[in-house]
Design an enzyme around this catalytic site. Structure first.
Site, mmCIF file in Angstrom:
data_model
loop_
_atom_site.group_PDB
_atom_site.id
_atom_site.type_symbol
_atom_site.label_atom_id
_atom_site.label_comp_id
_atom_site.label_asym_id
_atom_site.label_seq_id
_atom_site.Cartn_x
_atom_site.Cartn_y
_atom_site.Cartn_z
ATOM 1 N N LYS A 1 -2.028 -2.213 -9.001
ATOM 2 C CA LYS A 1 -3.578 -2.254 -8.687
ATOM 3 C C LYS A 1 -3.590 -0.703 -8.701
ATOM 4 O O LYS A 1 -2.886 0.006 -7.959
ATOM 5 C CB LYS A 1 -3.972 -2.771 -7.421
ATOM 6 N N ASP A 2 -4.855 -0.189 -9.270
ATOM 7 C CA ASP A 2 -5.198 1.269 -9.241
ATOM 8 C C ASP A 2 -4.316 2.293 -9.815
ATOM 9 O O ASP A 2 -4.235 3.274 -9.400
ATOM 10 C CB ASP A 2 -5.390 1.836 -7.717
ATOM 11 N N ASP B 1 -3.166 7.277 2.351
ATOM 12 C CA ASP B 1 -3.313 6.216 1.357
ATOM 13 C C ASP B 1 -2.939 7.109 -0.261
ATOM 14 O O ASP B 1 -3.654 8.178 -0.216
ATOM 15 C CB ASP B 1 -4.395 5.535 1.382
ATOM 16 N N GLU C 1 -3.193 5.926 -3.411
ATOM 17 C CA GLU C 1 -4.094 5.085 -4.369
ATOM 18 C C GLU C 1 -3.175 3.997 -4.955
ATOM 19 O O GLU C 1 -3.894 3.057 -5.131
ATOM 20 C CB GLU C 1 -4.112 6.306 -5.536
ATOM 21 N N ASN D 1 0.928 -1.255 -0.025
ATOM 22 C CA ASN D 1 -0.066 0.099 -0.122
ATOM 23 C C ASN D 1 0.743 1.122 -0.025
ATOM 24 O O ASN D 1 1.527 1.642 0.917
ATOM 25 C CB ASN D 1 -0.951 0.149 1.176
#
Length: 196
Positions: free
Chosen positions: A134-135, A117, A119, A101
């Site tokens: 991811k993302d 966070d 993203e 993360n």
């Protein structure tokens, strides 16, 4: 203020700070705190508290769901100065992989730590199959729309490159936690009120 080490099993507060205010807040239980590493557990069913805004990014996207951590509990590992944390994920109590993360480096407080966070995420399957981003599109759009400055976006990309280098070199410092599981009997902490 914010320099003490936390005790094992202590419940502390993880806050995401956006625009100088609490965007999302929830309690976690300390697994280990050495000063060089803070390991905490986020239990399934943990209540999530969201700041009322307005925020430049709008409301937290999780406000669309029931305000509890829905998935199985996760182990969150973070080190001072790192622009990321590493989460161990489980299914039926079995380790399924690591979730990197990308976030602002943690800032200790008297009651826990603050971050935000950013993203982008990286998935590292337990079976050693190739990692997956991811993302990426959310991250790029957040940068394009001015949600991240060029400097912030560059810092996230630098952190991402450092993690990829570790993964490709088989040097993930988090691997020693692969066999960790939450002890039976740990209660789900109660809701945390907003303070900012």
């Amino acid at each position: 203020m914010g320099n003490r080490l936390f005790s094992a099993h202590e419940v502390i507060v993880r806050r995401e700070i956006l625009d100088g205010r609490e965007w999302m807040v929830y309690p976690v239980r300390v697994v280990e705190d050495t000063g060089d590493l803070l390991a905490v557990h986020l239990a399934q069913g943990t209540p999530l508290t969201f700041g009322p805004g307005p925020f430049r990014w709008g409301p937290h996207p999780w406000t669309a769901f029931e305000p509890y951590w829905q998935s199985e509990g996760v182990l969150q590992l973070q080190r001072p100065g790192d622009g990321y944390s590493v989460w161990a994920r489980y299914s039926g109590g079995e380790f399924t992989g690591w979730y990197v993360n990308f976030q602002e480096p943690m800032r200790r407080t008297e009651h826990g730590f603050d971050t935000l966070d950013q993203e982008l995420d990286l998935l590292l399957p337990a079976d050693g199959s190739p990692y997956r981003w991811k993302d990426e599109d959310h991250f790029a759009e957040r940068h394009r729309s001015g949600g991240f400055t060029d400097e912030e976006a560059a810092a996230v990309r630098e952190a991402a490159a450092s993690v990829v280098e570790l993964v490709e070199g088989r040097g993930g410092w988090w691997e020693r936690w692969r066999d960790w599981r939450a002890p039976q009997g740990w209660e789900v902490p109660g809701a945390v009120p907003l303070t900012a």
